[in-house]
Design an enzyme around this catalytic site. Sequence first.
Site, mmCIF file in Angstrom:
data_model
loop_
_atom_site.group_PDB
_atom_site.id
_atom_site.type_symbol
_atom_site.label_atom_id
_atom_site.label_comp_id
_atom_site.label_asym_id
_atom_site.label_seq_id
_atom_site.Cartn_x
_atom_site.Cartn_y
_atom_site.Cartn_z
ATOM 1 N N GLU A 141 -17.554 0.509 -34.433
ATOM 2 C CA GLU A 141 -16.877 1.327 -33.433
ATOM 3 C C GLU A 141 -15.618 1.926 -34.035
ATOM 4 O O GLU A 141 -14.779 1.189 -34.577
ATOM 5 C CB GLU A 141 -16.480 0.494 -32.218
ATOM 6 C CG GLU A 141 -17.618 0.079 -31.319
ATOM 7 C CD GLU A 141 -17.111 -0.586 -30.038
ATOM 8 O OE1 GLU A 141 -17.859 -0.550 -29.060
ATOM 9 O OE2 GLU A 141 -15.991 -1.126 -30.030
ATOM 10 N N CYS A 142 -15.454 3.224 -33.955
ATOM 11 C CA CYS A 142 -14.255 3.930 -34.392
ATOM 12 C C CYS A 142 -13.868 3.526 -35.814
ATOM 13 O O CYS A 142 -14.514 3.943 -36.767
ATOM 14 C CB CYS A 142 -13.117 3.710 -33.395
ATOM 15 S SG CYS A 142 -11.774 4.916 -33.556
ATOM 16 N N GLY A 143 -12.838 2.705 -35.998
ATOM 17 C CA GLY A 143 -12.462 2.287 -37.344
ATOM 18 C C GLY A 143 -13.589 1.575 -38.059
ATOM 19 O O GLY A 143 -13.777 1.735 -39.265
ATOM 20 N N THR A 174 -20.264 4.558 -33.756
ATOM 21 C CA THR A 174 -19.753 5.497 -32.762
ATOM 22 C C THR A 174 -18.244 5.611 -32.912
ATOM 23 O O THR A 174 -17.586 4.674 -33.378
ATOM 24 C CB THR A 174 -20.048 5.023 -31.330
ATOM 25 O OG1 THR A 174 -19.329 3.795 -31.086
ATOM 26 C CG2 THR A 174 -21.537 4.800 -31.102
ATOM 27 N N TYR A 203 -16.726 2.176 -37.568
ATOM 28 C CA TYR A 203 -17.640 3.267 -37.929
ATOM 29 C C TYR A 203 -17.188 3.921 -39.225
ATOM 30 O O TYR A 203 -18.007 4.211 -40.125
ATOM 31 C CB TYR A 203 -17.662 4.260 -36.776
ATOM 32 C CG TYR A 203 -18.536 5.480 -36.914
ATOM 33 C CD1 TYR A 203 -19.698 5.491 -37.682
ATOM 34 C CD2 TYR A 203 -18.202 6.648 -36.229
ATOM 35 C CE1 TYR A 203 -20.499 6.627 -37.771
ATOM 36 C CE2 TYR A 203 -18.996 7.783 -36.301
ATOM 37 C CZ TYR A 203 -20.145 7.772 -37.077
ATOM 38 O OH TYR A 203 -20.934 8.893 -37.156
#
Length: 436
Positions: free
Chosen positions: A327-329, A427, A331
Amino acid sequence: MPASLVISAPASGVGKTTLTLALARAWRNRGLNVQCFKSGPDYIDPAFHAAATGRASVNVDSWTMDHSTIAHLVSRAADADVVLAEGSMGLFDGVAARGVSGTGATADIAEMLGWPVVLVIDPSGQAQTAAAIAAGLRDYRAGVRFAGVVLNRVASPRHEDLVRRALNEAGIEVFGALPRHAEISLPKRHLGLVQAEEQAEIGKLIDEAARFVAEHVDLDAVLHAAGKWSPQAAANGLNVTPPGQRIALARDAAFSFVYPHMLEAWRAAGAEIVPFSPLADEVPDASADVCWLPGGYPELHAGKIAANARFRSGLRAFAETRPVHGECGGYMVLGAGLTDADGIRHEMSGLLGLETSFAKRRMHLGYRLAELAAPMPGHQPGARLRGHEFHYSTILAQPDTPLAVVHDATGAVIAETGSRRGHATGTFFHLIAEDR
């Protein structure tokens, strides 16, 4: 029944977090059992709440959660003496389009639960106008109960007197006025406050805030103005599916943005969480059936992550046979490379082709609704996932198969689709709930 309050303000940066922490610790010092919540998608403030109260704090959010989920989450306060919900942004600030049970505004939670609002007002550069702002907020929405105000950063006794007189004339109770006090300022960085676990002196800072607020705020009057709330039984629990039965979870200073209610929901569903530290060059537990890399601050540790060959090779080996999601970082770390703020590119795990850069900062902020086009751990194609995106990176390349069609809060399709390659998915948004 617990005494319940919402701590809000006309805008961000006024002092909501400091007042929430100070009140929580001051009442805890009196022997009261205090439960905190955070309105909105913030993964930093709940850790501060826990430090102040000794109890886990969770997020409640009207755009991503239905009434039943919120009722389930707040039911943990049934044994508390005092409940404090810290708001986000300004009291009525949310998105334009309604989500599951509201727009994400703090006022939604206050009205839904019937908890009165204590407003933090910073009258810097104002006098009587501060009363006009407070009165406008009090009268803006009939279903929101208003308790009174705490003034923050008053310039002088004369300044305080002018503002108090105006508020009294408007029929608004003033619980106290706080002069400027640098010793209780919480350090910040680009995504908000520096995390609680990174501050060795957080306990002393909260103690000083509690002492200072107790000196200047009538704590008994605030408690007297609080609502008496009786928790209602929720028809359903959390609508969260765990990504696996045994979850290898990256957890350290670079991977710390996890919503507490998500971990609780995974455990409640019978999943076991096995943490590991990429910064310590650790690898996912070999017995895990899925690996999850949450967000955090990988850009601050990109060089170390790139140098930790054992972690990166271990992650790649894990992904040969089992799902890995970021997720985010997280990802970004699954991607091919991350360019830091100095323009230096650092090689990441290469499980995905994503290239991101912080050399040119670009803020991505807002609610997200994703309709999965491909499976990800815990969710099948067609699932509708609600979450929140907040980062300052620029996408240089996102070449893999899109994971989802992602919409912002207005329904517009955005470019941050997420990616899928083999067993790896990622994501930019942080998952909060799945539509029922």
